[in-house]
Every structure is written in structure tokens, then in C-alpha cells.
Design a protein around this motif. Structure first.
Motif, PDB file in Angstrom:
ATOM      1  N   LEU A  33       0.831  -1.213   0.000  1.00  0.00           N
ATOM      2  CA  LEU A  33       0.000   0.000   0.000  1.00  0.00           C
ATOM      3  C   LEU A  33       0.862   1.259   0.000  1.00  0.00           C
ATOM      4  CD1 LEU A  33      -2.720  -1.123   2.558  1.00  0.00           C
ATOM      5  CD2 LEU A  33      -2.953  -0.987   0.073  1.00  0.00           C
ATOM      6  N   GLY A  34       2.036   1.165   0.614  1.00  0.00           N
ATOM      7  CA  GLY A  34       2.944   2.307   0.628  1.00  0.00           C
ATOM      8  C   GLY A  34       3.467   2.664  -0.749  1.00  0.00           C
ATOM      9  N   ARG A  35       3.342   1.707  -1.676  1.00  0.00           N
ATOM     10  CA  ARG A  35       3.794   1.952  -3.058  1.00  0.00           C
ATOM     11  C   ARG A  35       2.623   2.062  -4.022  1.00  0.00           C
ATOM     12  NH1 ARG A  35       5.587  -2.345  -5.186  1.00  0.00           N
ATOM     13  NH2 ARG A  35       5.378  -3.931  -3.587  1.00  0.00           N
ATOM     14  N   THR A  36       1.414   1.893  -3.514  1.00  0.00           N
ATOM     15  CA  THR A  36       0.257   1.882  -4.415  1.00  0.00           C
ATOM     16  C   THR A  36      -0.154   3.315  -4.773  1.00  0.00           C
ATOM     17  OG1 THR A  36      -0.502  -0.213  -3.470  1.00  0.00           O
ATOM     18  CG2 THR A  36      -2.130   1.104  -4.678  1.00  0.00           C
ATOM     19  N   ASN A  37      -0.293   3.537  -6.059  1.00  0.00           N
ATOM     20  CA  ASN A  37      -0.649   4.863  -6.566  1.00  0.00           C
ATOM     21  C   ASN A  37      -2.154   4.959  -6.728  1.00  0.00           C
ATOM     22  OD1 ASN A  37       2.200   5.769  -7.218  1.00  0.00           O
ATOM     23  ND2 ASN A  37       2.064   3.859  -8.384  1.00  0.00           N
ATOM     24  N   LEU A  38      -2.707   6.016  -6.193  1.00  0.00           N
ATOM     25  CA  LEU A  38      -4.155   6.186  -6.187  1.00  0.00           C
ATOM     26  C   LEU A  38      -4.551   7.211  -7.254  1.00  0.00           C
ATOM     27  CD1 LEU A  38      -6.884   5.723  -4.754  1.00  0.00           C
ATOM     28  CD2 LEU A  38      -6.177   7.436  -3.064  1.00  0.00           C
ATOM     29  N   ILE A  39      -5.452   6.839  -8.143  1.00  0.00           N
ATOM     30  CA  ILE A  39      -6.017   7.816  -9.086  1.00  0.00           C
ATOM     31  C   ILE A  39      -7.532   7.753  -8.956  1.00  0.00           C
ATOM     32  CG2 ILE A  39      -6.044   8.740 -11.414  1.00  0.00           C
ATOM     33  CD1 ILE A  39      -3.637   7.070 -12.109  1.00  0.00           C
ATOM     34  N   VAL A  40      -8.099   8.849  -8.517  1.00  0.00           N
ATOM     35  CA  VAL A  40      -9.546   8.928  -8.320  1.00  0.00           C
ATOM     36  C   VAL A  40     -10.106   9.935  -9.318  1.00  0.00           C
ATOM     37  CG1 VAL A  40     -11.351   9.654  -6.708  1.00  0.00           C
ATOM     38  CG2 VAL A  40      -9.412   8.316  -5.880  1.00  0.00           C
ATOM     39  N   ALA A  41     -11.239   9.620  -9.909  1.00  0.00           N
ATOM     40  CA  ALA A  41     -11.955  10.619 -10.707  1.00  0.00           C
ATOM     41  C   ALA A  41     -13.108  11.126  -9.851  1.00  0.00           C
ATOM     42  CB  ALA A  41     -12.474  10.001 -11.998  1.00  0.00           C
ATOM     43  N   ALA A  42     -13.234  12.434  -9.739  1.00  0.00           N
ATOM     44  CA  ALA A  42     -14.231  12.971  -8.815  1.00  0.00           C
ATOM     45  C   ALA A  42     -14.871  14.237  -9.343  1.00  0.00           C
ATOM     46  CB  ALA A  42     -13.591  13.254  -7.458  1.00  0.00           C
TER      47      ALA A  42
END
Lengths: 407, 425
Positions: free
Chosen positions: A99-108
Motif C-alpha cells: 500500500l505504501g507503493r500503491t498509486n491512487l487515481i480517483v476521478a471525482a
């Protein structure tokens, strides 16, 4: 079949909750059942506009702290819940190293307003001696400070970081449906280019929001009436959108990363093509669509495919998309399903939810039986190896994603 | 490609070839840099709307641009276009309406505003609240209003104006949006998928509700008189930020193709660091680990050591929390080197332009290198004994600067740090 590459972007986790079901497994089961599945529909709260409310969920299973739940509005609760489902599904929930390396991309889109405060102020303005002072006084006294944060578009991502500890990076894209497409597109490109190994991508929509319904109503985008036909049969009104509450999140990672940790792979995200431009300019529109056609052709030739259309129901967009899909279907065996019929329209979440359905079907080696009887959705003789997800935003933006089976 | 310029990680090198900026100090990079290096403040008492009853009555608004009627998206679009045009003109690439690359644009979230709500409400005939507003919406033609407040409206209009290629990305990472826009552009060029990118960030959202919302979070300074003295980053008596408006724009290009067309290379985007925080919605982790991680990631991405950095263009908002945490992060990563590194905050003069800040400060960072002159941190009268920084107090300083770190941190745990360098000889 294309050769497998360690930098392929593969889908290894799905978090899907909607007006139809809670969890990707139940979605798949219901949509393949003997009876045609119907999403929840609220025809009364904002009549004549109908919307699809979320099925009942136990937020505490994904957002254990009540304090966290309190600091969110519903779209963030749905999204944080859906993100948790995806992490669970991918088997990385609580895995701090990953999780420390997981990249989050959210569309909002926009955060939720407080309808009571808005209504109080609107109702009182005519009687106020000094409009500015009246507005200031009410905003100062009536707004709940913590909910300001629920209003920031990037606070769905912020809450996902906070609750699920996804902290590799965090980006929030706007742009309505196209924002959802671009979130998928960036994850794909970054994985291919070795700019990240693992991504959590998605969006959420709360359909039962008067501020959001007002926004859509101003554009004459909403379907009016309690009788909601399938998405392809909404040509009788200019606005065919029936907003659907949902959250759709996907864990997408490089094949090498997925294999190294022994992850179950649903399907491969084999590319996204997205563009925007005037739709009433036939020449420019054709140019864009020809690029989509060439992209599909390059990816799958004339092999049979399934298409999941994220069509919103908005009439003009739907008619253009129908014509385009019909054209594509003359070049290869093809069966189309309109996701909005069974989920409603999730705006930013619409493309991620359609991709989720596609990935789930491919993993099970199936395609869905038709969602409507208009004749546009043919049965498919054999499950396809490729499902294309077609996305036409209700007023702008077009995209096509290719989802490929692993078998 | 023979002789291709690659960085230490074998990626195409990202050059800055055009810049534009608008702030409360004026439009245009030259005027802004002159004002910044003479220690001017753009913070004024708000005149755009009544401030009756408000705790904070000042802001760094942009009131000099010519456009029809204030709304956050309308001003944001105008700011984006103004800065973008200046950047494209400087770079000499393409032309307006035909830009040879994609658009990445950081903007504030937009929504229906009070003037719109009141206007709709008064058109109604019965009932109240949202029922009445929905009824008015159903019976009238409000397509233009819908497009104005659409989340896709600004990116659509700006894409059309500049004729950028493909689908744009409009993004929000709150106060880090400007830096994120540049980062997205740099990543696209490093992937080799485009030779150029237009990266803009703009924020024109100072309206009553925005100010009140920040105020309710106790984020804003309340030292309203005199307004130009309110923003005092790194001072002991700092009490919050001053909200402001503005825009910054970069034309980014692959260094090789920029040189091939004879462009002047203004700077290199050498490194980007990004991490999210998972501690609190408005505060950094107490141990500063995300900020520290971001600084280290940015340095590693640029292939530099802390001692290679000549200047830090700080996030420096003037809130008690931010400035303390930024100092903690810097002192951890830079150690003894920090004593020799001037760290200044442009926000002492232009206020906090929220979505635009990272881009404006990146432009100022490049101009600092070009001009060999570091803008000061003004209003620095009472140093904070817990913040041992050379903040370039009150007056600009001449210095040979070849590498700058520019920091941006946002609500929601958004942390981005950029490293900008002169073109290596």
C-alpha cells in the motif's frame, strides 16, 4: 492473442457496489441469472426525476472507525467502501509494504452540499435587507466546518489514504466521465512505462443528491418520469440520464508485480483511447472516431468482441454512439450491453464500473445476456476474448478501453 | 535516437521553454518577478463581495482581468488562458489554437454559486428549497449555466482555446494541484509519448462561501489590518494563510526536440516527488514521514544530493502547522546543509493561490535561477525560534542559483515536491 509482457497492465482487484448489488461477485451472478436483474429505483424523492440509490451496505466492514464515517459525505463513504472492496479482492488490504507503493487515481466531481443550509438561505434571501450580510451570517453560523472537507473533490482520495493507507501517490482527476477514462488511461500508461507497479483507480457517485440533480437538470440531462426504460430506449427525451449511486474501484498492476505476489488476474487492461471535441462538427467527430476504430482494429482485428457501453442515456450522445457501434459491428461479430440499464449512470464512475463488469465476465469466461429487448443487444454465440468498453460522456468526451481475457 | 539527451535514469530530459504567470501583483512574469523581488504584497481588503460579519476580510484577488461576470470557473478559465498564452508566446512553439501536445490543468472544484442559486430561486413561483430550484431548472433553458459550472467546463474551454492534442486532464490535488499538473506533463514527456505538454494551474475562486469555509477551518489569518502584513510564513506570530487567486503555466518539451527547433531552454524539470499522507485530513503525520519521503523522492528522481540544492521555494503558507512541518521535513532531509540554503515563501506576497500555487511558484523558481535573485519572505519581523531557516527576510537577495526545490502540500494529504535546474552545461 498478444504475447504476454511483464509490463502488461492487469486487473487484480475489483470493488463494485451499486444499486444492483454489493460486490463484484453478486453483480456477476445477478446479471447472469434467469431473471433479468433490476437495480433499485427511487421515483419519488425528487420526482419527476428518478435515480438509483445504493443497495444497503455495512460501511463498518470497510470504514471501521465511526469518526471517519462522520467526516465523510455519502459519495466519499461509497468510494472509500468500494476502494476497500477492491483492496480486499486483490489481497493487499492491510499490506503496508504494498500500500505504501500503491498509486491512487480517483476521478471525482464536486463534494456534497448541505441541502438544508442551502434551502434555508435561499428561502430567506428575499426578506433580507442586506443580501450579502445575510448570506455571510448564515454561512458562518450554519455550515459545519468538517463538512468543508467532504466538499473538496480530492478528499475521496484523501479518505482512501486515511482509511486504507494507500499512500504511494494520490491524484484526483475531474472532467466527469472523461476523468474516469483518463484515470484508467494513466494507470495503463504508467504501468507500461515502468512509472509505477500498482494502482488503485476508480470513482464513486451518490445519485440521491439534490445539488447534483439540480446541476444535471440545468443541462436538461435527466430522464423525467417514473418509468425508466433501458438505456437504448430513452430517445423520447433529450435528457436520458438516470443517475446511479455506485463505487467502482480497480486494482491494476504490472503483470510482473501481480505474478510475483501470486495474485489472481481477472483480465488485462490492454489500452485506453480517449479524446474530446465538438460533436456537432461531423468532420472532427469522424476523425476522432476513426482513431477509435483503428485502435480497436489494431488490438483485435476482426475477432468477435463483446462491448459494454457506458452510455449515459443522454439522447444526442446515445444516438451518435449507437451509430458508431453499429458501424463497428459491421466489421466484426459483436454483442453490445448498455451498463446504465442495470447500474444507472455513475458519471466519473461510469467507465470504471463498466470495466469492472468486463473484467469480471472475462475472468469467468462469460459475457452477459442482453440487458434489454430493443433488439440492439444481441445474444452472443460464444464468450469473447476481448471486451471493449465504450464511453461517451453525456455532453462531451469519448473513450474506448480494451479488456482482454487471460486465457 | 543517436545522441538523445537522457537523464540519469535514461529518460528523456524535460525542458521548460515557456512560462506565464498571473497573480494579485499583476499579469505577466516580468511584472510579477519585479514586484516579488521588491517585496510587494498583492493582499488587499476584499472588494468583490460584502464582507459583513466575516472574520477574514482580505485576500489576494485578481480584479484586473477583463471578462464578463465573476464566477469561479469564469475567472479560473480566464486566468488559465492568460498564463497559457504568455507561456506559449515565450516558447515560440505552435500557435494558440494549435498546440502540439496535451493539456494538464490544475483547477479548483467548481459548482453552482450563490448568485446563480438566488437568480434561479427568484424565477420560481412556489415552494422552497431544492424543490423550487429543480422546478425552475426543469422549465427553463440553462445549458450555458450547466456548462459553466460543469466539472469538465474549464478543461473543455481551455483545450479548445489552445487546440491541445487529445483528452486533457484537469486535476485537483488541492493546494498541490499546480505541482501535480507539471508532474503529469513531465511524466508524459519522460514516457516519450509527446514532445511537448502544456501545464497550467489556475484558481479564481475567492467568493464569500470559499473564504468562509476556509475561515471555519481556522485556516485563514485574521490580521485584516493592514492586509499586506497578514501573510508571514515562518514567523512566530503567523496565524494562518491568506487566500488568493492566480495562475501559472509551463510549456514543457523534450530537451532534444526543444533544441532541435532552436528554442531557448529556460530550465529543466529534473525531479518530482509525490506521496500521500494517511494521518489526518488537514494535518501532516506528526513524524513528518510523508513530507520527508517526498523530499527524498524528488532528490532521488533528479539524481541530486541535498547539498546540490541552492534554494527552496517553500510551500510556506503562514499557518502554524504547515510551516513547522515543512521546516521539520527540510531539517531532516538537508541536515547541516540547510543552514546554507535560502528558503523563501512567495506566499508572503501573493498569498496562497491554492490550486495555482505550485505552478506560480515553479515559474518564480525558474525566474530566480534566470535572474540570480531570490524573492524574499516579507513580513518577517518576529522570527520563530523553533524554525531555524534562512528565510531571505524582507529583502530580495542576489545569489547564483542552479537548482531549486519547490514544495506543495495540500489538504487531504497531498504532498508534491519539484526540482528545477538550469540546463546542465
Amino acid at each position: 492473442m498478444a504475447a504476454r509482457d511483464p509490463r502488461d497492465a492487469v486487473i487484480t482487484g475489483i470493488g463494485l457496489v451499486s444499486a444492483l448489488a454489493d460486490g463484484v461477485g453478486d453483480h456477476h451472478r445477478l446479471l447472469n441469472g434467469n431473471e433479468r436483474a433490476k437495480p433499485l429505483l427511487d421515483t419519488e424523492s425528487y420526482a419527476p426525476y428518478s435515480f438509483h440509490p445504493l443497495v444497503e451496505i455495512d460501511l463498518g466492514t470497510q470504514i471501521p472507525r465511526r469518526g471517519d464515517q462522520r467526516q465523510m459525505e455519502n459519495w466519499q463513504r461509497y468510494g472509500t467502501y468500494g476502494a476497500g472492496l477492491a483492496l480486499d479482492d486483490a489481497g493487499i488490504k492491510g499490506d503496508e509494504e504494498v500500500l505504501g507503493r500503491t498509486n491512487l487515481i480517483v476521478a471525482a466531481g464536486g463534494g456534497e452540499r448541505d441541502p438544508e443550509v442551502d434551502s434555508t438561505i435561499a428561502d430567506g434571501i428575499d426578506a433580507a435587507d442586506n443580501r450579502g450580510a445575510f448570506l455571510n451570517e448564515h454561512l458562518m453560523n450554519d455550515l459545519r466546518p468538517t463538512l468543508f472537507l467532504a466538499q473538496l473533490s480530492n478528499l475521496l482520495a484523501g479518505n482512501i489514504s486515511l482509511v486504507h493507507h494507500v499512500i504511494g501517490s494520490s491524484r484526483t482527476f475531474m472532467g466527469e466521465e472523461l476523468g474516469g477514462a483518463m484515470a484508467l488511461d494513466r494507470a495503463h500508461r504508467q504501468i507500461r512505462a515502468n512509472q509505477g507497479d500498482i494502482f488503485l483507480v476508480g470513482a464513486a457517485n451518490n445519485a440521491g443528491r439534490p445539488d447534483m440533480l439540480l446541476y444535471l437538470a440545468l443541462g436538461d440531462c435527466l430522464w423525467s418520469g417514473a418509468d425508466v426504460p433501458s438505456v437504448w430506449q430513452r430517445g423520447g427525451q433529450p435528457g436520458g440520464v438516470v443517475s446511479g449511486s455506485m463505487a467502482a474501484f480497480l486494482v491494476i498492476e504490472s503483470r510482473a508485480h501481480a505474478e510475483a505476489r501470486g495474485a489472481r488476474i481477472y483480465a488485462q487492461l490492454d489500452g485506453v483511447i480517449a479524446d474530446r471535441g465538438p460533436r456537432d462538427d461531423a468532420q472532427k467527430r469522424e476523425k476522432r472516431l476513426n482513431r477509435q476504430r483503428a485502435f480497436l482494429e489494431a488490438k483485435t482485428g476482426t475477432a468477435p468482441i463483446g462491448v459494454i457501453s457506458a452510455a449515459s442515456g443522454a439522447r444526442d450522445a446515445m444516438e451518435l454512439e449507437r451509430a458508431f457501434l453499429t458501424q463497428l459491428s459491421e466489421e466484426r461479430p459483436m454483442a453490445i450491453r448498455g451498463a446504465s440499464t442495470v447500474l444507472g449512470h455513475g458519471i466519473e464512475a461510469q467507465m470504471p464500473s463498466s470495466v469492472a463488469l468486463a473484467a469480471a465476465a472475462l475472468e469467468k469466461g462469460t459475457f452477459f445476456p442482453p440487458f434489454d429487448d430493443s433488439g440492439f443487444e444481441d445474444p452472443i454465440p460464444a464468450p469473447p476474448d476481448v471486451i471493449a468498453v465504450s464511453m461517451w460522456g453525456y455532453w462531451r468526451g469519448e473513450a474506448l478501453a480494451i479488456i482482454r481475457a487471460e486465457r | 535516437m543517436a545522441g538523445a539527451a537522457l537523464d540519469h535514469k535514461n529518460r528523456p530530459i524535460v525542458a521548460v521553454t515557456g512560462m506565464g504567470v498571473v497573480s494579485s501583483l499583476g499579469a505577466g512574469r516580468k511584472d510579477n518577478f519585479a514586484a516579488l523581488t521588491s517585496g510587494q504584497s498583492g493582499i488587499r481588503t476584499i472588494s468583490r463581495f460584502p464582507v459583513d460579519g466575516m472574520r477574514t476580510t482580505m485576500a489576494g484577488t485578481v480584479d484586473f482581468l477583463d471578462f464578463p461576470e465573476f464566477s469561479a470557473p469564469a475567472l479560473t478559465e480566464k486566468l488559465a488562458v492568460t498564463a497559457g498564452e504568455e507561456a506559449i508566446a515565450q516558447s515560440g512553439i505552435g500557435r494558440i489554437g494549435d498546440f502540439p501536445g496535451p493539456l494538464f490543468i490544475g483547477i479548483p472544484p467548481v459548482e453552482l454559486e450563490w448568485q446563480h442559486r438566488f437568480d434561479l430561486y427568484t424565477k420560481g413561483t412556489g415552494g422552497g428549497g431544492y424543490g423550487r430550484l429543480l422546478d425552475v431548472a426543469r422549465k427553463g433553458d440553462y445549458k450555458n449555466l450547466h456548462r459553466l459550472i460543469s466539472f469538465a467546463g474549464v478543461e473543455e474551454a481551455v483545450s479548445d482555446h489552445f487546440g491541445t492534442i487529445g483528452a486533457p486532464i484537469s486535476l485537483t490535488t488541492a493546494c498541490a494541484s499546480g505541482a501535480s499538473a507539471i508532474q503529469l506533463g513531465a511524466e508524459a514527456i519522460r514516457r516519450g509519448e509527446t514532445e511537448a505538454a502544456l501545464c497550467i494551474a489556475a484558481d479564481g475562486s475567492v467568493h464569500a462561501e470559499a473564504v468562509i469555509r476556509f475561515s471555519l477551518l481556522s485556516a485563514l489569518s485574521t490580521r485584516n489590518d493592514p492586509p499586506e502584513k497578514a501573510s508571514k510564513p515562518f514567523s512566530k506570530d503567523r496565524d494562518g494563510f491568506v487566500v488568493a487567486e492566480g495562475s501559472g503555466a509551463f510549456v514543457l518539451e523534450n530537451l532534444d526536440s526543444a533544441k532541435a527547433r532552436g528554442a531557448e531552454v529556460l530550465a529543466i524539470v529534473a525531479g518530482c516527488g509525490e506521496q500521500a499522507d494517511d494521518f489526518h485530513r488537514t494535518r501532516s503525520k506528526p513524524d513528518g514521514s510523508s513530507i520527508i519521503g517526498v523530499f527524498r523522492d524528488a532528490l532521488a528522481d533528479a539524481g541530486l544530493e541535498p547539498g546540490d540544492i541552492d534554494h527552496v521555494n517553500a510551500h510556506g503558507t503562514s499557518t502554524p502547522e504547515n510551516d513547522k512541518m515543512e521546516y521539520m521535513g527540510l531539517s531532516t532531509v538537508f541536515g547541516d546543509d540547510l543552514a546554507g540554503i535560502p528558503v523563501s515563501s512567495n506566499k508572503s506576497m501573493v498569498g496562497h493561490t491554492i490550486s495555482a500555487a505550485g505552478a506560480i511558484e515553479a515559474v518564480v523558481s525558474v525566474m530566480t535561477m534566470q535572474n540570480g535573485r531570490i524573492p524574499p519572505t516579507i513580513n518577517h519581523d518576529v522570527p520563530d525560534p523553533d524554525i531555524q531557516l534562512d528565510v531571505v527576510p524582507n529583502e530580495a537577495r542576489d545569489a547564483d542559483v542552479s537548482a531549486v526545490m519547490s514544495n506543495s502540500f495540500g489538504f487531504g494529504g497531498q504532498n508534491v515536491s519539484l526540482i528545477l535546474r538550469r540546463e546542465p552545461a
